[in-house]
Design a protein around this motif. Structure first.
Motif, PDB file in Angstrom:
ATOM      1  N   ALA A 260      27.791  27.264 -21.063  1.00  0.00           N
ATOM      2  CA  ALA A 260      28.216  26.538 -22.257  1.00  0.00           C
ATOM      3  C   ALA A 260      28.961  27.455 -23.215  1.00  0.00           C
ATOM      4  N   ALA A 261      28.567  28.725 -23.255  1.00  0.00           N
ATOM      5  CA  ALA A 261      29.241  29.663 -24.149  1.00  0.00           C
ATOM      6  C   ALA A 261      30.668  29.926 -23.695  1.00  0.00           C
ATOM      7  N   GLU A 262      30.929  29.846 -22.375  1.00  0.00           N
ATOM      8  CA  GLU A 262      32.265  30.082 -21.854  1.00  0.00           C
ATOM      9  C   GLU A 262      33.148  28.848 -22.011  1.00  0.00           C
ATOM     10  N   LYS A 263      32.561  27.676 -22.087  1.00  0.00           N
ATOM     11  CA  LYS A 263      33.322  26.439 -22.220  1.00  0.00           C
ATOM     12  C   LYS A 263      33.579  26.136 -23.681  1.00  0.00           C
ATOM     13  N   ASP A 264      34.570  25.285 -23.920  1.00  0.00           N
ATOM     14  CA  ASP A 264      34.832  24.803 -25.271  1.00  0.00           C
ATOM     15  C   ASP A 264      33.701  23.836 -25.620  1.00  0.00           C
ATOM     16  N   LEU A 265      32.941  24.161 -26.651  1.00  0.00           N
ATOM     17  CA  LEU A 265      31.764  23.364 -27.000  1.00  0.00           C
ATOM     18  C   LEU A 265      32.135  21.951 -27.431  1.00  0.00           C
TER      19      LEU A 265
ATOM     20  N   GLN B 169      26.142  24.023 -39.881  1.00  0.00           N
ATOM     21  CA  GLN B 169      27.405  24.301 -40.594  1.00  0.00           C
ATOM     22  C   GLN B 169      27.830  25.766 -40.450  1.00  0.00           C
ATOM     23  N   LYS B 170      26.887  26.676 -40.598  1.00  0.00           N
ATOM     24  CA  LYS B 170      27.211  28.100 -40.566  1.00  0.00           C
ATOM     25  C   LYS B 170      27.650  28.553 -39.170  1.00  0.00           C
ATOM     26  N   THR B 171      26.887  28.189 -38.143  1.00  0.00           N
ATOM     27  CA  THR B 171      27.238  28.606 -36.786  1.00  0.00           C
ATOM     28  C   THR B 171      28.490  27.885 -36.295  1.00  0.00           C
ATOM     29  N   ARG B 172      28.702  26.651 -36.766  1.00  0.00           N
ATOM     30  CA  ARG B 172      29.930  25.933 -36.398  1.00  0.00           C
ATOM     31  C   ARG B 172      31.143  26.644 -36.978  1.00  0.00           C
ATOM     32  N   ARG B 173      31.065  27.051 -38.232  1.00  0.00           N
ATOM     33  CA  ARG B 173      32.174  27.759 -38.870  1.00  0.00           C
ATOM     34  C   ARG B 173      32.462  29.047 -38.116  1.00  0.00           C
ATOM     35  N   GLN B 174      31.402  29.769 -37.749  1.00  0.00           N
ATOM     36  CA  GLN B 174      31.542  31.012 -36.999  1.00  0.00           C
ATOM     37  C   GLN B 174      32.198  30.755 -35.637  1.00  0.00           C
ATOM     38  N   TYR B 175      31.746  29.710 -34.953  1.00  0.00           N
ATOM     39  CA  TYR B 175      32.312  29.351 -33.652  1.00  0.00           C
ATOM     40  C   TYR B 175      33.784  28.983 -33.796  1.00  0.00           C
TER      41      TYR B 175
END
Length: 165
Positions: A4-9, A68-74
């Protein structure tokens, strides 16, 4: 979870980066209902294994995009990766074919639009330390993509490592 980390979430959830948190939650809930291991009948079938894998990918994607925070980081990491991707290249040129401007300490090359491509001596040295080495019949080299200062064209500039240019 590594997959999942390698794919576009966003693709994993069947969503887009412009979707709201509610839309993302809705997509995640749909996937969870469809692929949750408790809802799958056969535990040993290839379909059940595939469903569990899809559920785990969706769950991992939601854990990142749901906050919100991890989404912004991603999103920032995703954007940085997009910027690192190869550009459409008009042609390939050798650094030695570019004109050296002693006053400006920059290599230049004319674009067909009338603008120009410029590579500083610093850029070639930094790139030679950072990029992967490519082996060809002509020797070892590294390259960098340079954009025109006027139009949207770009060129791939090859910097030879076997001889000083």
């Amino acid at each position: 979870m590594c997959d999942a980390a390698e794919k576009d979430l966003y693709v994993v959830l069947g969503a887009s980066p412009s979707d709201s948190i509610q839309q993302l939650r809705h997509r995640y809930q749909q996937l969870a209902l469809q692929y949750h291991p408790d809802r799958l009948q056969c535990e040993c079938s290839p379909e059940a294994e595939s469903g569990i894998k899809k559920f785990l990918e969706a769950d991992a994607a939601w854990k990142i995009l749901g906050d919100q925070k991890t989404r912004r980081q991603y999103d920032l990491q995703r954007r940085a990766q997009e910027l690192k991707q190869d550009w459409p290249v008009d042609c390939t040129i050798i650094l030695g074919d570019m004109t050296w401007d002693q006053d400006e300490h920059v290599y230049t090359y004319c674009c067909r639009c009338g603008g120009g491509f410029a590579v500083s001596e610093e850029d070639t040295q930094i790139r030679q330390r950072d990029d992967k080495v490519e082996e060809t019949e002509e020797g070892r080299h590294r390259g960098l993509v340079v954009c025109c200062d006027t139009c949207s064209l770009s060129v791939y500039v090859i910097c030879s490592l076997d001889r000083k240019t």
